[in-house]
Design a protein around this motif. Sequence first.
Motif, short mmCIF file in Angstrom:
data_model
loop_
_atom_site.label_atom_id
_atom_site.label_comp_id
_atom_site.label_asym_id
_atom_site.label_seq_id
_atom_site.Cartn_x
_atom_site.Cartn_y
_atom_site.Cartn_z
N THR A 1 0.85 -1.19 0.00
CA THR A 1 0.00 0.00 0.00
C THR A 1 0.89 1.24 0.00
O THR A 1 2.09 1.16 0.25
CB THR A 1 -0.93 0.03 1.23
N ALA A 2 0.25 2.39 -0.26
CA ALA A 2 0.94 3.69 -0.24
C ALA A 2 2.20 3.68 -1.10
O ALA A 2 3.28 4.09 -0.67
CB ALA A 2 1.28 4.09 1.21
N LEU A 3 2.07 3.19 -2.33
CA LEU A 3 3.20 3.14 -3.24
C LEU A 3 3.59 4.55 -3.67
O LEU A 3 2.72 5.34 -4.08
CB LEU A 3 2.87 2.31 -4.48
N SER A 4 4.87 4.86 -3.59
CA SER A 4 5.33 6.22 -3.91
C SER A 4 6.70 6.18 -4.57
O SER A 4 7.71 5.98 -3.88
CB SER A 4 5.38 7.06 -2.63
N PRO A 5 6.77 6.36 -5.90
CA PRO A 5 8.08 6.48 -6.55
C PRO A 5 8.81 7.71 -6.01
O PRO A 5 8.20 8.77 -5.83
CB PRO A 5 7.73 6.63 -8.03
N THR A 6 10.09 7.59 -5.75
CA THR A 6 10.84 8.68 -5.10
C THR A 6 11.47 9.64 -6.09
O THR A 6 11.87 10.74 -5.70
CB THR A 6 11.96 8.09 -4.23
N GLY A 7 11.57 9.24 -7.35
CA GLY A 7 12.27 10.08 -8.32
C GLY A 7 13.76 9.82 -8.37
O GLY A 7 14.44 10.27 -9.29
N ALA A 8 14.28 9.11 -7.35
CA ALA A 8 15.72 8.80 -7.31
C ALA A 8 16.01 7.60 -8.22
O ALA A 8 15.38 6.56 -8.10
CB ALA A 8 16.15 8.49 -5.88
N ARG A 9 16.96 7.76 -9.13
CA ARG A 9 17.31 6.69 -10.07
C ARG A 9 18.35 5.76 -9.45
O ARG A 9 19.07 6.13 -8.51
CB ARG A 9 17.88 7.28 -11.36
N PHE A 10 18.41 4.55 -10.00
CA PHE A 10 19.41 3.59 -9.52
C PHE A 10 19.92 2.77 -10.70
O PHE A 10 19.24 2.63 -11.72
CB PHE A 10 18.82 2.66 -8.46
N ALA A 11 21.14 2.29 -10.56
CA ALA A 11 21.71 1.38 -11.57
C ALA A 11 21.28 -0.03 -11.22
O ALA A 11 21.55 -0.50 -10.12
CB ALA A 11 23.24 1.49 -11.57
N PRO A 12 20.59 -0.73 -12.13
CA PRO A 12 20.08 -2.06 -11.79
C PRO A 12 21.19 -3.05 -11.46
O PRO A 12 22.23 -3.07 -12.12
CB PRO A 12 19.31 -2.48 -13.04
N ARG A 13 20.97 -3.82 -10.42
CA ARG A 13 21.93 -4.85 -10.00
C ARG A 13 21.62 -6.15 -10.72
O ARG A 13 20.48 -6.38 -11.14
CB ARG A 13 21.86 -5.07 -8.48
N ALA A 14 22.62 -7.00 -10.83
CA ALA A 14 22.44 -8.30 -11.48
C ALA A 14 21.73 -9.25 -10.54
O ALA A 14 22.16 -9.46 -9.40
CB ALA A 14 23.79 -8.87 -11.90
N LEU A 15 20.64 -9.82 -11.01
CA LEU A 15 19.90 -10.80 -10.21
C LEU A 15 20.72 -12.09 -10.13
O LEU A 15 21.22 -12.55 -11.15
CB LEU A 15 18.55 -11.07 -10.87
N PRO A 16 20.86 -12.68 -8.95
CA PRO A 16 21.66 -13.91 -8.82
C PRO A 16 20.92 -15.15 -9.31
O PRO A 16 20.84 -16.17 -8.62
CB PRO A 16 21.93 -13.98 -7.31
N ALA A 17 20.37 -15.07 -10.52
CA ALA A 17 19.66 -16.21 -11.11
C ALA A 17 19.49 -15.91 -12.59
O ALA A 17 19.64 -14.77 -13.04
CB ALA A 17 18.31 -16.41 -10.44
N ASP A 18 19.16 -16.94 -13.36
CA ASP A 18 18.98 -16.76 -14.80
C ASP A 18 17.77 -15.89 -15.12
O ASP A 18 17.80 -15.10 -16.08
CB ASP A 18 18.84 -18.12 -15.49
N ASP A 19 16.71 -16.03 -14.36
CA ASP A 19 15.51 -15.24 -14.61
C ASP A 19 14.75 -15.06 -13.30
O ASP A 19 14.88 -15.87 -12.38
CB ASP A 19 14.62 -15.90 -15.67
#
Length: 319
Positions: free
Chosen positions: A206-224
Motif C-alpha cells: 500500500t501507499a506506493l510512492s516512486p521517489t524520483g531517485a534513479r538507480f543502476a540495476p543490479r544483477a539478479l543472482p539467477a537466470d531469470d
Amino acid sequence: MTDTAGRLLSLLSLLQLPREWPGSELARRLGVSGRTVRRDVDRLRELGYPVEATMGSEGGYRLVAGTAMPPLLLDDDEAVAIAVGLRTAARQAVAGIEEASVRAMAKLEQVLPSRLRRRVGALGAATVPVVLGADGVTVDPEHLTVLASAIANRERLRFRYSAADGAESRRHVEPLHLVPSGRRWYLVAFDPERDDWRFFRVDRMTALSPTGARFAPRALPADDPATYLKEHMLGRAPTYTVVATVHLPAPDVRARLPGVDVEAVDQRTCRVSGLGDTVEYLAFHLLQLGCEFTVHEPPELVRHLRGLHDRIGRAISSG
C-alpha cells in the motif's frame, strides 16, 4: 504540428477504419488533391504502415496486416475500452499475457489525457471482479501500473508492506521485475537497507510512492526472476504437490491448467502433476475441469475432497 503531419494523422485515422477508401473520397475529406493523397500514402508506407492500393473503378486504399505492429490512433472511447480491458487482464492474471498486459497498460495510461484517466478510474472503481480462487486475492491495477513505471524508469520506490503474519513495515527498494504466479503478483526488488534481494506480494503493498531517485540495476543472482522467485521464496511456503489421473484428453487439460505437467495415458486420459500452496486451490482447479479424476497425492488433498463430499452430501439430503 505541421499541416503535413496533421494531414498524415487524419489520413491514418481514416485508413484504420476497416474499409477500402477511394482516393477521391480521401482527397475530399482531407481537402487536398489526389496527387497529395498518393504522396501521403507513400509517406505512411515509409513509416511502416502497410497501405495497400487496388486499381480500377472499385479500387482504393486500405490498411492491411504487416510484418510489424505500427502505432495506432485511438479515439476516446477506444482508448478507454482498451485501458479497462488491460486492467481486467492484469487483475485476473490470465496465463501467458500477464506481464504484457501490465507493460501495455503502463504505456497507455502514461499518455492518457486526464479526462480519460478519470473515466478509466471510475470504471475500475465501479467494477467488482469475480474471483474464483481459494483466498479471493485481487490486485489493484493502479499498483501494477505504478510498479511497471518504476521498473521501466529505474526509480526507487517507497511503500508500506503487510507480511503474512500481519506485521507492517515501511520499505524503500530498487524494483527490478514483476512476476505473476497463479493468482498472485510479486515484486522482485533489491532492498538497500537489508543489503539483499526481497520478494513482495503486490496485494499486500500500500501507499506506493516512486521517489524520483534513479538507480543502476543490479544483477539478479539467477537466470531469470521467475526461477529465482520459485526457488527462493515459494519454496519456503507450505507447498503441496498434486498427482492425479484425469479423464480428459491431455491437450484439453493443458489448455485449462497452464503451468501443470500433463502426461497422456491414452487418448482420453492423462496424468497431471503440479504445485499449489493450499489444498483448496488444488481442489478448485481439479473440480472446475468438470470430469472424473483420481487423486494419488497428497493425502491432505484427498482428505479435503472427502470433506467436501460429505458436506455436499449433507446439503443435498437436508434439502
